[in-house]
Design a protein around this motif. Structure first.
Motif, PDB file in Angstrom:
ATOM      1  N   ILE A 127       0.820  -1.212   0.000  1.00  0.00           N
ATOM      2  CA  ILE A 127       0.000   0.000   0.000  1.00  0.00           C
ATOM      3  C   ILE A 127       0.855   1.263   0.000  1.00  0.00           C
ATOM      4  O   ILE A 127       2.058   1.228   0.285  1.00  0.00           O
ATOM      5  N   ILE A 128       0.219   2.368  -0.317  1.00  0.00           N
ATOM      6  CA  ILE A 128       0.881   3.672  -0.342  1.00  0.00           C
ATOM      7  C   ILE A 128       0.282   4.530   0.770  1.00  0.00           C
ATOM      8  O   ILE A 128      -0.935   4.741   0.816  1.00  0.00           O
ATOM      9  N   ILE A 129       1.136   4.989   1.662  1.00  0.00           N
ATOM     10  CA  ILE A 129       0.689   5.821   2.787  1.00  0.00           C
ATOM     11  C   ILE A 129       1.228   7.230   2.617  1.00  0.00           C
ATOM     12  O   ILE A 129       2.404   7.437   2.288  1.00  0.00           O
ATOM     13  N   VAL A 130       0.369   8.212   2.853  1.00  0.00           N
ATOM     14  CA  VAL A 130       0.770   9.621   2.843  1.00  0.00           C
ATOM     15  C   VAL A 130       0.205  10.261   4.116  1.00  0.00           C
ATOM     16  O   VAL A 130      -0.630   9.662   4.798  1.00  0.00           O
ATOM     17  N   THR A 131       0.642  11.449   4.410  1.00  0.00           N
ATOM     18  CA  THR A 131       0.090  12.148   5.572  1.00  0.00           C
ATOM     19  C   THR A 131      -1.288  12.704   5.199  1.00  0.00           C
ATOM     20  O   THR A 131      -1.610  12.883   4.017  1.00  0.00           O
ATOM     21  N   ALA A 132      -2.094  12.972   6.190  1.00  0.00           N
ATOM     22  CA  ALA A 132      -3.462  13.453   5.965  1.00  0.00           C
ATOM     23  C   ALA A 132      -3.496  14.779   5.211  1.00  0.00           C
ATOM     24  O   ALA A 132      -4.449  15.064   4.484  1.00  0.00           O
ATOM     25  N   LYS A 133      -2.452  15.584   5.354  1.00  0.00           N
ATOM     26  CA  LYS A 133      -2.418  16.895   4.688  1.00  0.00           C
ATOM     27  C   LYS A 133      -1.827  16.843   3.280  1.00  0.00           C
ATOM     28  O   LYS A 133      -1.774  17.857   2.584  1.00  0.00           O
ATOM     29  N   SER A 134      -1.412  15.664   2.852  1.00  0.00           N
ATOM     30  CA  SER A 134      -0.775  15.518   1.550  1.00  0.00           C
ATOM     31  C   SER A 134      -1.762  15.718   0.397  1.00  0.00           C
ATOM     32  O   SER A 134      -2.944  15.354   0.489  1.00  0.00           O
ATOM     33  N   ALA A 135      -1.248  16.252  -0.711  1.00  0.00           N
ATOM     34  CA  ALA A 135      -2.068  16.439  -1.911  1.00  0.00           C
ATOM     35  C   ALA A 135      -2.031  15.212  -2.818  1.00  0.00           C
ATOM     36  O   ALA A 135      -2.716  15.159  -3.835  1.00  0.00           O
ATOM     37  N   ILE A 136      -1.236  14.227  -2.429  1.00  0.00           N
ATOM     38  CA  ILE A 136      -1.110  13.002  -3.231  1.00  0.00           C
ATOM     39  C   ILE A 136      -2.360  12.140  -3.047  1.00  0.00           C
ATOM     40  O   ILE A 136      -2.710  11.758  -1.928  1.00  0.00           O
ATOM     41  N   LEU A 182       8.572   5.584   8.351  1.00  0.00           N
ATOM     42  CA  LEU A 182       7.319   6.246   8.740  1.00  0.00           C
ATOM     43  C   LEU A 182       7.599   7.543   9.501  1.00  0.00           C
ATOM     44  O   LEU A 182       6.878   8.537   9.343  1.00  0.00           O
ATOM     45  N   MET A 183       8.648   7.550  10.303  1.00  0.00           N
ATOM     46  CA  MET A 183       9.040   8.772  11.016  1.00  0.00           C
ATOM     47  C   MET A 183       9.435   9.868  10.029  1.00  0.00           C
ATOM     48  O   MET A 183       9.091  11.047  10.207  1.00  0.00           O
ATOM     49  N   ASP A 184      10.159   9.478   8.964  1.00  0.00           N
ATOM     50  CA  ASP A 184      10.553  10.454   7.949  1.00  0.00           C
ATOM     51  C   ASP A 184       9.341  10.968   7.179  1.00  0.00           C
ATOM     52  O   ASP A 184       9.328  12.129   6.736  1.00  0.00           O
ATOM     53  N   LEU A 185       8.334  10.116   7.005  1.00  0.00           N
ATOM     54  CA  LEU A 185       7.103  10.557   6.350  1.00  0.00           C
ATOM     55  C   LEU A 185       6.406  11.600   7.224  1.00  0.00           C
ATOM     56  O   LEU A 185       5.944  12.634   6.727  1.00  0.00           O
ATOM     57  N   THR A 186       6.350  11.336   8.511  1.00  0.00           N
ATOM     58  CA  THR A 186       5.696  12.237   9.453  1.00  0.00           C
ATOM     59  C   THR A 186       6.370  13.606   9.500  1.00  0.00           C
ATOM     60  O   THR A 186       5.702  14.641   9.574  1.00  0.00           O
ATOM     61  N   THR A 187       7.704  13.611   9.434  1.00  0.00           N
ATOM     62  CA  THR A 187       8.447  14.869   9.533  1.00  0.00           C
ATOM     63  C   THR A 187       8.589  15.587   8.193  1.00  0.00           C
ATOM     64  O   THR A 187       9.159  16.681   8.133  1.00  0.00           O
ATOM     65  N   GLY A 188       8.096  14.964   7.115  1.00  0.00           N
ATOM     66  CA  GLY A 188       8.141  15.624   5.821  1.00  0.00           C
ATOM     67  C   GLY A 188       9.363  15.338   4.977  1.00  0.00           C
ATOM     68  O   GLY A 188       9.522  15.911   3.887  1.00  0.00           O
ATOM     69  N   LYS A 206      -3.065   3.223  14.810  1.00  0.00           N
ATOM     70  CA  LYS A 206      -2.624   3.692  16.120  1.00  0.00           C
ATOM     71  C   LYS A 206      -2.665   5.215  16.215  1.00  0.00           C
ATOM     72  O   LYS A 206      -2.682   5.771  17.309  1.00  0.00           O
ATOM     73  N   LYS A 207      -2.644   5.880  15.056  1.00  0.00           N
ATOM     74  CA  LYS A 207      -2.680   7.339  15.032  1.00  0.00           C
ATOM     75  C   LYS A 207      -3.754   7.798  14.059  1.00  0.00           C
ATOM     76  O   LYS A 207      -3.447   8.304  12.968  1.00  0.00           O
ATOM     77  N   PRO A 208      -5.003   7.599  14.425  1.00  0.00           N
ATOM     78  CA  PRO A 208      -6.109   7.958  13.524  1.00  0.00           C
ATOM     79  C   PRO A 208      -6.090   9.434  13.154  1.00  0.00           C
ATOM     80  O   PRO A 208      -5.840  10.301  13.991  1.00  0.00           O
ATOM     81  N   GLY A 209      -6.330   9.696  11.883  1.00  0.00           N
ATOM     82  CA  GLY A 209      -6.382  11.074  11.411  1.00  0.00           C
ATOM     83  C   GLY A 209      -5.064  11.623  10.908  1.00  0.00           C
ATOM     84  O   GLY A 209      -5.027  12.682  10.270  1.00  0.00           O
ATOM     85  N   GLU A 210      -3.951  10.916  11.181  1.00  0.00           N
ATOM     86  CA  GLU A 210      -2.636  11.414  10.777  1.00  0.00           C
ATOM     87  C   GLU A 210      -2.217  10.955   9.388  1.00  0.00           C
ATOM     88  O   GLU A 210      -1.439  11.624   8.710  1.00  0.00           O
TER      89      GLU A 210
END
Length: 265
Positions: A127-136, A182-188, A206-210
């Motif tokens: 799967i592909i995971i992005v942050t909730a604010k991502s435009a992807i 995943l930490m690097d994804l979170t920090t941008g 574990k981190k709903p909405g993020e």
């Protein structure tokens, strides 16, 4: 006197010879010592939840850990879990430093050339995971982006198979484990992460909405247990144990404990 002495000497020698023969026979017929219990050393990535990872007490836990323990119990073997560099898993296995690889190991044609697999026990997607604010929103949106991936994982091959998407990326950045990625994804520092669904879903819930999991993915794959090509005896034992566990519901019970439902194939 000389004749009597000769008779006595002969009798003594015969007695000693019979005594020695008796001890030899006794040693030959003595029961052999009981064999020591067999042991299976399983190689794993100890930072791959929920398949195999360390809990807050630094103890190895996980879905595959529980499955392996149950299988070992059924074949009457002791089991030892050995954390390894997952990128060198085939070398660890064929170098006989571990007996099996059991940790979300994807069955691929390339790996089948060097590893003997059980039948699949779990289906997985990349799967592909992005942050909730991502435009992807789609794979096409990954063009020009930095995408993270675990080195040595089947995700590397899955992305490579999608030549158009792989070529469009700015960088496919490889990590030693998914947690760091995943930490690097979170920090941008990453724009997206390609990861096994079982692991990705575990972290994102574990981190709903993020985080957001994209609808598109890089394909479906099967997990299996891998052993050396020449270790047909161990392969047969593990296969029988897995079949029994699926049939009697033990595998389903373990799956439900970790995933909330039976996802065993």
């Amino acid at each position: 006197m000389k004749k009597l002495s000769a008779v006595l000497a002969f009798s003594l020698a015969a007695g000693l010879l019979l005594s020695a023969c008796g001890k030899k026979d006794e040693a030959t017929t003595a029961p052999a010592a009981a064999p020591t219990a067999s042991k299976i050393i399983i190689g794993l990535d100890d930072n791959f939840p929920p398949m195999g990872f360390r809990d807050e007490k630094n103890e190895l836990v996980g879905f595959d850990i529980d499955l392996a323990k149950e299988a070992a119990k059924r074949i009457g073997a002791e089991v030892e879990f050995k954390p390894i560099d997952w990128n060198a898993k085939e070398a660890e296995l064929n170098g006989k430093r571990v007996d099996a690889l059991w940790n979300g190991l994807t069955i691929t044609e390339e790996r089948k050339a060097n590893i003997a697999f059980t039948t699949p026990y779990l289906e997985n997607r990349q799967i592909i995971i992005v942050t909730a604010k991502s435009a992807i929103k789609t794979k096409a949106d990954l063009a020009g982006k930095v995408v993270g991936i675990q080195d040595g994982s089947s995700a590397v091959e899955a992305v490579a198979k999608d030549a158009a998407t792989a070529k469009s990326l700015k960088e496919l950045k490889k990590f030693g484990d998914n947690v760091t990625a995943l930490m690097d994804l979170t920090t941008g520092r990453l724009d997206a992460l390609v990861v096994d669904e079982v692991t990705g879903r575990y972290y994102t819930t574990k981190k709903p909405g993020e985080y957001v999991v994209l609808t598109e993915n890089f394909g479906t794959e099967d997990y299996g247990v891998g052993v050396r090509k020449d270790d047909t005896a161990l392969l047969a034992k593990l296969q029988t144990a897995l079949d029994e566990m699926k049939k009697d519901g033990s595998a389903a019970k373990i799956a439900t404990q970790w995933f909330g439902s039976n996802i065993v194939k």
